[in-house]
Motif scaffolding. Sequence first.
Motif, short mmCIF file in Angstrom:
data_model
loop_
_atom_site.label_atom_id
_atom_site.label_comp_id
_atom_site.label_asym_id
_atom_site.label_seq_id
_atom_site.Cartn_x
_atom_site.Cartn_y
_atom_site.Cartn_z
N MET A 93 0.75 -0.96 -0.19
CA MET A 93 -0.14 0.13 -0.06
C MET A 93 0.87 1.42 -0.08
SD MET A 93 -2.85 -1.31 2.71
CE MET A 93 -3.84 0.04 2.68
N ARG A 94 2.14 1.23 0.15
CA ARG A 94 2.96 2.15 0.16
C ARG A 94 3.17 2.65 -1.19
NH1 ARG A 94 8.19 2.29 3.70
NH2 ARG A 94 8.51 4.23 2.93
N GLY A 95 2.92 1.60 -2.31
CA GLY A 95 3.07 1.74 -3.76
C GLY A 95 2.44 2.89 -4.26
N MET A 96 1.23 3.13 -3.68
CA MET A 96 0.54 4.24 -4.56
C MET A 96 1.20 5.48 -4.52
SD MET A 96 -2.39 5.71 -1.80
CE MET A 96 -3.06 6.77 -2.91
N PHE A 97 2.55 5.90 -3.69
CA PHE A 97 3.20 6.97 -3.65
C PHE A 97 4.61 6.81 -4.42
CE2 PHE A 97 0.64 6.99 0.35
CZ PHE A 97 -0.36 7.88 0.10
N VAL A 138 0.81 5.64 -10.78
CA VAL A 138 0.46 5.31 -9.53
C VAL A 138 -0.76 6.30 -8.95
CG1 VAL A 138 2.50 4.13 -8.83
CG2 VAL A 138 2.25 6.39 -8.30
N THR A 139 -1.52 5.93 -8.03
CA THR A 139 -2.58 6.68 -7.86
C THR A 139 -2.62 7.74 -6.91
OG1 THR A 139 -3.36 5.13 -6.03
CG2 THR A 139 -4.51 4.82 -8.31
N GLY A 140 -1.31 7.78 -6.38
CA GLY A 140 -0.68 8.99 -5.23
C GLY A 140 0.11 9.63 -5.89
N ALA A 141 0.54 9.72 -7.27
CA ALA A 141 1.56 10.68 -7.91
C ALA A 141 1.15 12.19 -7.79
CB ALA A 141 1.55 10.13 -9.46
N SER A 142 0.08 12.42 -7.49
CA SER A 142 -0.50 13.80 -7.37
C SER A 142 -0.27 14.39 -6.11
CB SER A 142 -1.71 13.96 -7.54
OG SER A 142 -2.75 13.44 -6.72
N ILE A 143 -0.15 13.59 -5.07
CA ILE A 143 0.19 14.04 -3.74
C ILE A 143 1.50 13.40 -3.00
CG2 ILE A 143 -2.24 14.34 -3.30
CD1 ILE A 143 -2.35 11.52 -1.71
N ASP A 144 2.08 12.58 -3.66
CA ASP A 144 3.48 12.02 -3.04
C ASP A 144 4.42 13.00 -2.73
OD1 ASP A 144 4.50 12.56 -5.48
OD2 ASP A 144 5.08 10.52 -6.03
N TRP A 166 -6.61 14.53 2.59
CA TRP A 166 -5.87 13.44 3.47
C TRP A 166 -4.21 13.95 3.55
CZ3 TRP A 166 -1.60 10.55 2.45
CH2 TRP A 166 -1.37 9.42 3.49
N ALA A 167 -3.60 14.27 2.43
CA ALA A 167 -2.32 14.37 2.54
C ALA A 167 -1.97 15.77 3.47
CB ALA A 167 -1.82 14.49 1.33
N ASN A 168 -2.69 16.96 3.42
CA ASN A 168 -2.22 17.91 3.93
C ASN A 168 -2.56 17.88 5.83
OD1 ASN A 168 -1.30 20.23 2.03
ND2 ASN A 168 -2.99 19.61 0.87
N TYR A 169 -3.65 17.09 5.75
CA TYR A 169 -4.03 17.01 7.11
C TYR A 169 -3.02 16.18 7.81
CZ TYR A 169 -5.83 14.85 11.14
OH TYR A 169 -6.29 14.15 12.29
#
Length: 682
Positions: free
Chosen positions: A527-531, A541-547, A601-604
């Motif tokens: 699940m770390r893979g999304m970043f 990857v789905t977290g590319a916009s916030i990693d 989520w990321a900013n919080y």
Amino acid sequence: MPRMRRWKKKTRLQKMLFLSKGIGILVGFFVIITGGLLLTAKLMGPPPILTPQTTMLYANNGEELGEMAHSGQKRSWIPLRKMSPALIQATIAVEDKNFYEHHGFDFKRIAGAILADIKAGSKVQGASTISQQFARNLFLTHDKTWTRKFMEAFYTLRLEMNYSKNEILEGYLNTIYYGHGTYGVQSASSFYFGKDARSLTVGEASLLAGVPKGPGYYSPLLNEERAKQRQKIILQAMENNHYLTQQEAVTAAAQPITILNKKEEQQASLAPYFQAEVMRQLKNELKLDPKQIELGGLHVYTTLDPAMQHAAEKEVAERTADNPTIQTALVSMNPENGEVKAWVGGKNYKQSSFDRASQALRAPGSTFKPFLYYAALKNGYTPSTELKSERTAFTMGTGTPPYKPKNYNDVYANDFITLAEAIAVSDNIYAVKTNLFLGPNKLVQTARQFGITSPLAKVPSLALGTNGVSLLEMVNAYNMFPNGGQHVKPTFIKKITDHNGQTLYEAKNEHKQILDPAITFVMTDLMRGMFDERLNGYTKVTGASIDQLLSRPAAGKSGSTPTDSWMIGFTPQLTTGVWIGYDQGKELDSINDGSYSKKIWANYMESALKNVKADNFKKPAGVVSAVINPANGKLAGNSCPVTMRQYYVKGTEPKETCNEHAGDTIAPKKEKKNWWQKLFSW
């Protein structure tokens, strides 16, 4: 004549004897009645002096969070020792200077009041002692009948015969009305000055002591000038009673005082959805009597972290400000003990008290996939297991139309991808194939292990999160990844005490090992893979916009349906879930609306953990790592252009080395030429 004189003398004597007998009878009656009243008062014992009190809620740092007021009344009970001495002295000086000398009735004061009233021709002066006022406040109405006056005297006797002076004074100061719905010195001090009653200055105490004479007339919020005039009278009385020197009285009168309108502040209290959930927990989970909750003066110590709550509310408000109709929910928990640290049930509690964090059941989309892949790892899969990602129609049986799931934007690898890549890019075809391979019943069973209690259908599409669940369920289920597979119960209340400080309830942090720690850790690493953009394949990857927003190790999964956008993720110290959508089920704008949940989520998470040391997830026994080629999940060869470290349950790590790049040759480094060599070559 002598006979007449003897007769008259005898008649006067008889009259005197008759009069004296009458007086004696009256005195006897008075003695008997008084003795009877005193005996009755003593035999009846002490009357209860506790009154309905406000239940208070506190955050995890002791900060006052809110209150459960009875009919809008704010009531608190504190012992005399926790009150400002100046407030006690000011009250005695102005209300009953002989309080410690009389036995409930100040007859000298009563006589003086009667004379003053006769001279003025109307009632201008009161003579009620503190004991009488307390009796009236506790047991009686304020009507002016003889019956009420008699009962007031009787209750005053009961108080005086069964309680000490300090107990009566304590009760009086905790029940007197100070205006604006506040009863007692503690509630009044908090309301007017924003502080405890023990911290009042002489100036504040003398101002507050003047309010009970006419709460609607002497309230400093309604008329500061009248309140200051009343304060001067009280300071003079304190000086006359030798509580203050003349200079101290002058200094107190000149002291600048800031009056707070606490009522308005309470309307915008912190975490209203959390407070409502705490009340539900008190009634439904702890089974407390509703009257005890409302009137018992309980002190409820909650798990809420004010700093995290402020961060959550700020992030939600700022990120969704451009879309007033969209709704959101956020739940943040400590994965080690289940304590809820922040809670947002919607954008505006006044407009809608419906709690979208606990009451709404929404389709979780791909955030449901980690449960599926945990089951897969337990049943023979590894992070390197490959399946083909391509447009697929699944034949479900006779008479049933084929099931045709789609990837996001209808994009496919049209090749084999690993489990690690499938979860990182959220490939739907891989998920449905896995669900059918395991059997949909296996996913339902696994979801139940994670604590999901909402109804679930045993269908292929469950892999894509098509059944409604609550955000609270999902966040608590995700807690099991960072805590090593232990089930913890969501905790809102740490402790409850009564008005005397006696503990009525204390939460027990119970942990039950449910999942395999090794598989749980491998799943966490996946699940770390999304970043991790090294897993970019046919799509990002789905977290590319916030990693780039994250400064610490984190894992999670995003999910979306046409009407819902989710992001649930965690660090070793905190698990947080965010949901975005419309109450009426309106479809989301996939470009704009879908980005809210991840960014919130990321900013919080960064804000909530800014003062917490970054930490790695702890690897348990039975887990090994290998450096692999993420494109095929094989051990990385010397020529592989991209490599990464992947974790496996011991014994399932790959044995085959990638040779896809074995024939590749590395271009020789070109020799740098000087200008003369370039000219010569030309």
